[in-house]
Design a protein around this motif. Structure first.
Motif, PDB file in Angstrom:
ATOM      1  N   HIS A 614      19.236 -10.446  12.567  1.00 32.78           N
ATOM      2  CA  HIS A 614      18.536 -11.617  13.087  1.00 32.78           C
ATOM      3  C   HIS A 614      19.584 -12.640  13.513  1.00 32.78           C
ATOM      4  O   HIS A 614      20.800 -12.384  13.428  1.00 32.78           O
ATOM      5  CB  HIS A 614      17.585 -12.199  12.041  1.00 32.78           C
ATOM      6  N   VAL A 615      19.168 -13.811  13.952  1.00 32.91           N
ATOM      7  CA  VAL A 615      20.076 -14.783  14.563  1.00 32.91           C
ATOM      8  C   VAL A 615      21.075 -15.368  13.573  1.00 32.91           C
ATOM      9  O   VAL A 615      22.114 -15.885  13.975  1.00 32.91           O
ATOM     10  CB  VAL A 615      19.294 -15.931  15.242  1.00 32.91           C
ATOM     11  N   ARG A 616      20.792 -15.273  12.284  1.00 33.07           N
ATOM     12  CA  ARG A 616      21.707 -15.846  11.291  1.00 33.07           C
ATOM     13  C   ARG A 616      22.714 -14.830  10.758  1.00 33.07           C
ATOM     14  O   ARG A 616      23.545 -15.156   9.911  1.00 33.07           O
ATOM     15  CB  ARG A 616      20.913 -16.459  10.129  1.00 33.07           C
ATOM     16  N   VAL A 617      22.637 -13.611  11.258  1.00 32.34           N
ATOM     17  CA  VAL A 617      23.533 -12.552  10.805  1.00 32.34           C
ATOM     18  C   VAL A 617      24.860 -12.636  11.557  1.00 32.34           C
ATOM     19  O   VAL A 617      24.897 -12.954  12.751  1.00 32.34           O
ATOM     20  CB  VAL A 617      22.884 -11.164  11.033  1.00 32.34           C
ATOM     21  N   ASN A 618      25.971 -12.360  10.873  1.00 30.72           N
ATOM     22  CA  ASN A 618      27.273 -12.269  11.519  1.00 30.72           C
ATOM     23  C   ASN A 618      27.335 -10.938  12.267  1.00 30.72           C
ATOM     24  O   ASN A 618      27.372  -9.865  11.656  1.00 30.72           O
ATOM     25  CB  ASN A 618      28.389 -12.345  10.474  1.00 30.72           C
ATOM     26  N   VAL A 619      27.311 -11.012  13.579  1.00 30.39           N
ATOM     27  CA  VAL A 619      27.225  -9.811  14.415  1.00 30.39           C
ATOM     28  C   VAL A 619      28.423  -8.895  14.195  1.00 30.39           C
ATOM     29  O   VAL A 619      28.274  -7.681  13.984  1.00 30.39           O
ATOM     30  CB  VAL A 619      27.129 -10.202  15.909  1.00 30.39           C
ATOM     31  N   LEU A 620      29.614  -9.463  14.235  1.00 27.40           N
ATOM     32  CA  LEU A 620      30.829  -8.659  14.148  1.00 27.40           C
ATOM     33  C   LEU A 620      30.933  -7.937  12.797  1.00 27.40           C
ATOM     34  O   LEU A 620      31.174  -6.725  12.749  1.00 27.40           O
ATOM     35  CB  LEU A 620      32.059  -9.547  14.370  1.00 27.40           C
ATOM     36  N   ASP A 621      30.753  -8.679  11.716  1.00 27.56           N
ATOM     37  CA  ASP A 621      30.863  -8.075  10.389  1.00 27.56           C
ATOM     38  C   ASP A 621      29.806  -6.995  10.187  1.00 27.56           C
ATOM     39  O   ASP A 621      30.069  -5.948   9.576  1.00 27.56           O
ATOM     40  CB  ASP A 621      30.735  -9.141   9.302  1.00 27.56           C
TER      41      ASP A 621
END
Length: 633
Positions: A614-621
């Motif tokens: 979701h939008v609060r997730v760290n995409v890279l990690d």
């Protein structure tokens, strides 16, 4: 027509700020105005959603005129800038041929980078053959040990060719502090070399030979106020050291040139260059430079106002260049070039779009030139001086950035000056911290890099393209050089996402992510689009779907498609019904993900669902974690 217009406007009663605020407050329906609409910049000041004429009250920036001290609106009364292209010289004959070619294609400023061991009279003669030195700006870079010799050879060459020295414009890039910042080395005698350079070029009144390469700060991810504040302290250190060594303030100031970077923050960059002219003019004025010739541009006590004119070369940033979807770099550099041109820089270099992964070729260099020529010849950006003047928004940005930059300048002075701050590593630590913060912001999409962490090209492959390593003075990777002083980290913003995507591409099998869309039509489509963009950032193959009647049907289709990742896309309310059955249907045959952060998330986690995007997730990690689970290393 004039009377008609006047009558038209008189039909509308004036609207006060209080009335606007009442309307905004009503439309917010109880939401906090500050939290919802006021933007806090990385530079540390707040930007309001709207500005009015009253916001200009008390701002001295609105009292300035083009070409008039303190030069906020420009050091000249026109907006003509020079189109510059840089040439790395391996063969003087080949570099000369290239220079002559691009001079016929719109370039009127050349930047030659010469190896120190090659500097000789014959070399200069060959390099500048048939180039009309009084018709074009000539700029030179070489190693610090050879700058004085280069200056002497250039003067001898110009005298031999009988040039009128007052018509020659250019620079020699000598910057003692930039070597400390980028290489971690302090080498040579700063004051003696600088004095020798000034002495060698005393017959060239319009050649700048002491450089402030603030571009290095920009390419390391510095915020705008940091780049400006440290650049001012940088230039002031040179002024201070030279005047203490016996060089007059007038001559010292007229020999300093600023090389700034340009980020993609369009309006703030316009404001930065306006603030730079004003602040530098005031710094130089504090040294009371005395006019040495009969000139009308003087203040009281014959203070030389010409010496207070900053000379700015601007170059589009490499920090935000990308290897994937590289043609988006054209959009970035075009926006950056526009802001610098509108802000009234003296010369401009547009970085070719392919520089992140190869030595720019003829095509990319041609496009980079034409980006500037488009602004000049078709958009007429050179015809209007400081069009931002009087803008409620940009005038306030200018004042805010000037204040933030000035605070940084004063902080450096309190630390003992720029030299001491660089030697102690405080400048590098501050910039590197900002660069790190920007990388973190990119990894969580708080800062967007189009085509990298948002809306990537789903089907693109890098092929043979690989990131170009930062080159060091010794010709190797800059990170491998021994240094005694802390250095700037110039990793591009996209580097970690690119490494992840290259890792995926190098794997034996490209992971496939399958969207199991079910339930509410609007929500499942929105969640599927979000998930496709999210997972494609790692280079995964993504398969979207129109919808399924049951989760079992969707999971069956995913398994038949040999999916490595199954993403359930539905509405928050429906996840309570669909998520657990979908998890059981997948039965550990693929990574199972729920798209969203439903209220029942804790319940779903208790049932064994681990992955939510979701939008609060760290995409890279998150994507690194998925690569690890998929065995991609």
């Amino acid at each position: 027509m004039a009377d008609s217009n006047e009558k038209l406007f008189s039909d509308f009663s004036p609207v006060g700020t209080d009335q606007w605020m009442e309307k905004v407050t009503a439309d917010l329906k109880g939401a906090d105005f500050e939290k919802k609409l006021v933007w806090k910049t990385n530079e540390g000041f707040k930007v309001k959603p709207f500005y009015r004429m009253e916001d200009l009250e008390g701002l001295k920036t609105t009292d300035n005129l083009p070409g008039v001290f303190p030069y906020l609106r420009g050091t000249k009364k026109d907006n003509v800038w020079k189109v510059r292209q840089n040439i790395h010289v391996d063969s003087p004959k080949e570099a000369n041929a290239k220079a002559l070619d691009i001079l016929n294609k719109g370039v009127d400023s050349l930047g030659f980078s010469i190896k120190g061991k090659d500097v000789s009279a014959d070399y200069i003669e060959t390099l500048l053959n048939d180039i009309c030195a009084d018709c074009v700006e000539l700029n030179f870079s070489t190693c610090q040990n050879s700058v004085v010799k280069l200056a002497q050879l250039l003067v001898a060459y110009f005298e031999k060719k009988n040039y009128d020295a007052t018509k020659l414009q250019g620079s020699i890039n000598y910057d003692y502090f930039n070597k400390m910042l980028t290489k971690g080395k302090e080498k040579g005698n700063l004051i003696q070399t600088a004095k020798d350079l000034i002495e060698a070029t005393k017959s060239l009144p319009f050649y700048r030979v002491i450089t402030v390469n603030a571009l290095s700060l920009n390419n390391a991810g510095a915020y705008i106020s940091q780049e400006l504040g440290y650049a001012l302290a940088w230039g002031n250190e040179y002024l201070n050291l030279l005047t203490e060594a016996g060089v007059t303030a007038t001559i010292a100031a007229k020999k300093i040139k600023f090389n700034f970077g340009i980020s993609s923050n369009y309006f703030l960059e316009i404001a930065k260059f306006r603030a730079a002219r004003m602040l530098w003019a005031n710094i130089v004025s504090s040294y009371c430079p005395v006019c040495t010739r009969d000139c009308s541009n003087t203040a009281e006590n014959d203070e030389c106002r010409c010496a207070a004119k900053i000379k700015i070369h601007a170059e589009t940033s490499t920090f935000n260049l990308t290897l994937f979807d590289a043609h988006v770099n054209l959009l970035r550099t075009q926006t950056e070039a526009m802001s610098a041109a509108l802000a009234g820089v003296d010369s401009l270099t547009v970085t070719p779009f392919d520089k992140a992964y190869q030595t720019p070729d003829d095509f990319s260099e041609r496009i980079a030139r034409n980006q500037q020529l488009l602004l000049k010849e078709e958009s007429n950006f050179d015809k209007v001086v400081d069009p931002a003047a009087g803008s409620y928004y940009i005038e306030n940005l200018t004042a805010s950035i000037a204040q933030q930059a000035w605070n940084i300048f004063l902080k450096v002075e309190d630390e003992g000056g720029f030299h001491a701050a660089v030697k102690a590593g405080t400048v590098q630590a501050d910039i590197n911290q900002s660069g790190k913060a920007r990388h973190i912001a990119l990894s969580s999409r708080k800062e967007v890099l189009l085509g990298t962490n948002q809306f990537p090209n789903f089907t693109e492959k890098a092929g043979e393209k690989r990131p170009v390593a930062n080159k060091c003075c010794c010709g190797g990777d800059s990170n491998s050089c021994e240094s005694t002083i802390a250095v700037l980290n110039s990793d591009r913003a996209a580097c970690e996402f690119e490494a992840l995507r290259l890792q995926t591409e190098a794997a034996d099998h490209c992971p496939k992510a399958f969207m199991v869309t079910i339930g509410n039509l609007a929500m499942r489509q929105a969640r599927a689009q979000f998930s496709c963009n999210f997972l494609a950032c790692a280079g995964y193959e993504v398969v979207d779907n129109l919808g399924f009647e049951t989760v079992e049907e969707g999971v069956k289709a995913a398994m038949e498609a040999k999916a490595d990742i199954v993403v359930l896309c539905s509405s928050d309310d429906e996840y309570a019904e669909y998520a657990v059955p979908a998890l059981k249907a997948v039965n550990n045959r693929a990574i199972f993900i729920v798209a969203g952060a439903p209220a029942c998330m804790d319940t779903l986690k208790a049932e064994g669902i681990e992955n939510f995007i979701h939008v609060r997730v760290n995409v890279l990690d998150t994507l690194k974690e998925y690569n690890a689970k998929l065995g991609i290393k």
